[in-house]
Design a protein around this motif. Structure first.
Motif, mmCIF file in Angstrom:
data_model
loop_
_atom_site.group_PDB
_atom_site.id
_atom_site.type_symbol
_atom_site.label_atom_id
_atom_site.label_comp_id
_atom_site.label_asym_id
_atom_site.label_seq_id
_atom_site.Cartn_x
_atom_site.Cartn_y
_atom_site.Cartn_z
ATOM 1 N N ASP A 1 39.466 33.234 45.766
ATOM 2 C CA ASP A 1 40.919 33.793 46.337
ATOM 3 C C ASP A 1 41.513 34.408 44.837
ATOM 4 O OD1 ASP A 1 42.815 35.015 47.350
ATOM 5 O OD2 ASP A 1 43.637 33.330 48.578
ATOM 6 N N HIS A 2 40.993 35.394 44.276
ATOM 7 C CA HIS A 2 41.677 35.816 43.127
ATOM 8 C C HIS A 2 42.994 36.349 43.275
ATOM 9 C CE1 HIS A 2 40.012 39.676 44.502
ATOM 10 N NE2 HIS A 2 40.830 40.191 43.740
ATOM 11 N N THR A 3 43.164 36.880 44.510
ATOM 12 C CA THR A 3 44.534 37.509 45.089
ATOM 13 C C THR A 3 45.529 36.508 44.673
ATOM 14 O OG1 THR A 3 43.221 39.036 46.538
ATOM 15 C CG2 THR A 3 45.641 38.743 46.954
ATOM 16 N N MET A 4 45.517 35.145 45.218
ATOM 17 C CA MET A 4 46.384 34.270 45.173
ATOM 18 C C MET A 4 46.731 33.879 43.659
ATOM 19 S SD MET A 4 46.407 30.283 46.513
ATOM 20 C CE MET A 4 44.977 29.769 45.275
ATOM 21 N N ILE A 5 45.497 33.883 42.862
ATOM 22 C CA ILE A 5 46.012 33.580 41.450
ATOM 23 C C ILE A 5 46.613 34.727 40.654
ATOM 24 C CG2 ILE A 5 44.797 33.149 39.282
ATOM 25 C CD1 ILE A 5 44.379 30.752 41.451
ATOM 26 N N TRP A 6 46.191 35.728 41.013
ATOM 27 C CA TRP A 6 46.819 37.096 40.511
ATOM 28 C C TRP A 6 48.248 37.313 41.088
ATOM 29 C CZ3 TRP A 6 43.956 42.137 39.132
ATOM 30 C CH2 TRP A 6 42.640 42.010 38.577
ATOM 31 N N ALA A 7 48.435 37.161 42.172
ATOM 32 C CA ALA A 7 49.969 36.891 42.742
ATOM 33 C C ALA A 7 50.732 36.130 42.260
ATOM 34 C CB ALA A 7 50.065 36.906 44.143
ATOM 35 N N MET B 1 39.303 34.370 36.788
ATOM 36 C CA MET B 1 40.331 35.003 37.373
ATOM 37 C C MET B 1 41.531 35.617 36.666
ATOM 38 S SD MET B 1 40.098 33.329 41.210
ATOM 39 C CE MET B 1 38.638 32.700 41.875
ATOM 40 N N ALA B 2 41.968 34.437 35.980
ATOM 41 C CA ALA B 2 42.938 34.417 35.077
ATOM 42 C C ALA B 2 42.858 35.501 33.798
ATOM 43 C CB ALA B 2 43.632 33.437 34.476
ATOM 44 N N CYS B 3 41.674 35.345 33.233
ATOM 45 C CA CYS B 3 41.411 36.554 32.197
ATOM 46 C C CYS B 3 41.117 37.754 32.715
ATOM 47 C CB CYS B 3 40.065 35.877 31.566
ATOM 48 S SG CYS B 3 40.124 34.511 30.386
ATOM 49 N N GLY C 1 34.249 43.048 38.864
ATOM 50 C CA GLY C 1 35.475 42.019 39.364
ATOM 51 C C GLY C 1 35.568 40.989 38.401
ATOM 52 N N LYS C 2 34.968 41.149 37.296
ATOM 53 C CA LYS C 2 34.847 39.850 36.555
ATOM 54 C C LYS C 2 35.214 40.370 35.010
ATOM 55 C CE LYS C 2 31.396 37.086 39.103
ATOM 56 N NZ LYS C 2 32.495 36.095 39.322
ATOM 57 N N PRO C 3 35.733 39.364 34.202
ATOM 58 C CA PRO C 3 36.169 39.791 32.951
ATOM 59 C C PRO C 3 34.972 39.970 31.952
ATOM 60 C CG PRO C 3 36.939 37.750 33.214
ATOM 61 C CD PRO C 3 36.286 38.180 34.659
ATOM 62 N N VAL D 1 46.792 28.449 32.156
ATOM 63 C CA VAL D 1 46.408 28.301 33.466
ATOM 64 C C VAL D 1 44.956 27.556 33.208
ATOM 65 C CG1 VAL D 1 45.110 29.982 35.144
ATOM 66 C CG2 VAL D 1 47.298 30.612 34.114
ATOM 67 N N SER D 2 44.809 26.623 34.266
ATOM 68 C CA SER D 2 43.396 25.754 34.511
ATOM 69 C C SER D 2 42.916 25.597 35.752
ATOM 70 C CB SER D 2 43.517 24.753 33.510
ATOM 71 O OG SER D 2 42.334 23.907 33.599
ATOM 72 N N GLY D 3 41.912 25.633 35.920
ATOM 73 C CA GLY D 3 41.304 25.326 37.348
ATOM 74 C C GLY D 3 39.879 25.325 37.337
ATOM 75 N N GLY D 4 39.232 24.758 38.263
ATOM 76 C CA GLY D 4 37.960 24.399 38.472
ATOM 77 C C GLY D 4 37.028 25.496 38.601
#
Length: 328
Positions: A217-223, A249-251, A161-163, A208-211
């Motif tokens: 919640d990767h589903t929210m970022i992916w959506a 998550m973005a990667c 689940g991780k790049p 895209v940047s975040g803490g």
């Protein structure tokens, strides 16, 4: 104990899923195409008729190597080490590709020097042609290794689940010029163009940047990224290069959707200014849209700079996420 046959069946199932992405499969197979019937593997060795590996067999080998690690260690006291071992295997493909790239660059440099210094002798012509063949052979090997690495990274992403993130971080003759010399120049020009495309992907940039902490919640970022890509199909993703949290998550989304990603990692030599200088570089890239998720003062600074530059901005806070149980 699980039998080899069951491993093979599992690998076939994973390959079938991967083959549903026909464009990805075609791209993978294309990396194993032989530009010539002959290959030259080193400066010392002469040209020889030797084939590239079968792409489907190479794909199976990757699936088996990475997938089996997780299958064998799952539900055992060593399960926690599966991710590290699999990461090391993917990274070995990456580092080996970089070694091939170094040898390719050396051959290309020699090819360039020879192409610039014309010599009408037959010895020169033969050496020029063999140097070009060596460069082409190494390029083909490098491309195949990169294809295998990318496939291994995809398996790793599916399993964890991780790049995957690597440790290190790319003519008609009018003056008596021989035909082989012209081909060398053509080859160098096309190679340079290809490599520029790899290391300088073109398209509208989305930041895209975040803490790193508190985000699940990767589903929210992916959506959100799905919605942006629907409007901007040729987008290029730019992140602030963090290895966990929103950036990771973005990667992972970029890998899953075949979107080029550029990681703007801070230059640690700049000390405390590093992240803010990085933010300035991001804004200077003139992104067309940005997603900034709650994090530290670095994210707040980036959001402020983006607003000042007039970049359409989406802000998300940690509290906007679904609960960890629902998100999972």
């Amino acid at each position: 104990m699980t039998t080899f046959a069951s491993f093979e069946e599992l690998a076939n199932a994973r390959i079938a899923q991967a083959d549903e992405r026909s464009s990805t499969t075609q791209s993978y197979d294309g990396a194993f195409v032989e530009p010539s019937d002959m290959a030259k593997l080193s400066v010392i060795d002469g040209p020889t008729a030797i084939e590239m590996p079968d792409p489907d067999m190479a794909r199976r080998a990757v699936e088996m190597a990475i997938g089996t690690i997780f299958d064998v260690l799952k539900d055992t006291r060593m399960e926690e080490f599966a991710r590290q071992l699999a990461w090391g295997m993917v990274n070995s493909f990456h580092m080996t590709a970089r070694i091939a790239e170094g040898r390719e660059d050396e051959a290309a440099k020699k090819l360039g020097e020879m192409a610039r210094n014309y010599d009408p002798s037959e010895i020169y012509a033969n050496e020029l042609e063999e140097t070009q063949m060596l460069c082409q052979t190494l390029q083909g090997c490098r491309e195949a290794l990169e294809a295998m690495r990318d496939h291994a990274a995809d398996v790793y992403r599916v399993e964890t689940g991780k790049p995957f993130t690597a440790t290190r971080g790319s003519q008609v003759s009018k003056n008596g010029v021989t035909a082989s010399q012209v081909q060398a120049r053509d080859f160098l020009a096309s190679r340079a163009k290809e490599r520029r495309a790899q290391f300088q992907p073109e398209g509208p940039m989305i930041v895209v940047s975040g803490g790193q902490d508190g985000w699940h919640d990767h589903t929210m970022i992916w959506a959100m990224l799905d919605e942006v890509k629907a409007r901007i199909p040729n987008m290029v993703l730019a992140t602030t290069g963090m290895r966990k949290g929103v950036d990771a998550m973005a990667c992972a989304w970029a890998q899953a959707n075949t979107v080029n990603a550029v990681l703007f990692v801070p230059d640690r030599k700049l000390g405390k200014r590093a992240a803010f200088v990085r933010n300035e570089k991001l804004v200077n890239m003139r992104p067309v849209e940005a997603i900034v998720c709650e994090g530290s003062g670095v994210q707040a600074n980036l959001a402020q700079r983006l607003r000042t530059a007039g970049v359409p901005l989406h802000i998300r806070r940690i509290a906007d996420q679904r609960s960890a149980r629902v998100a999972a």
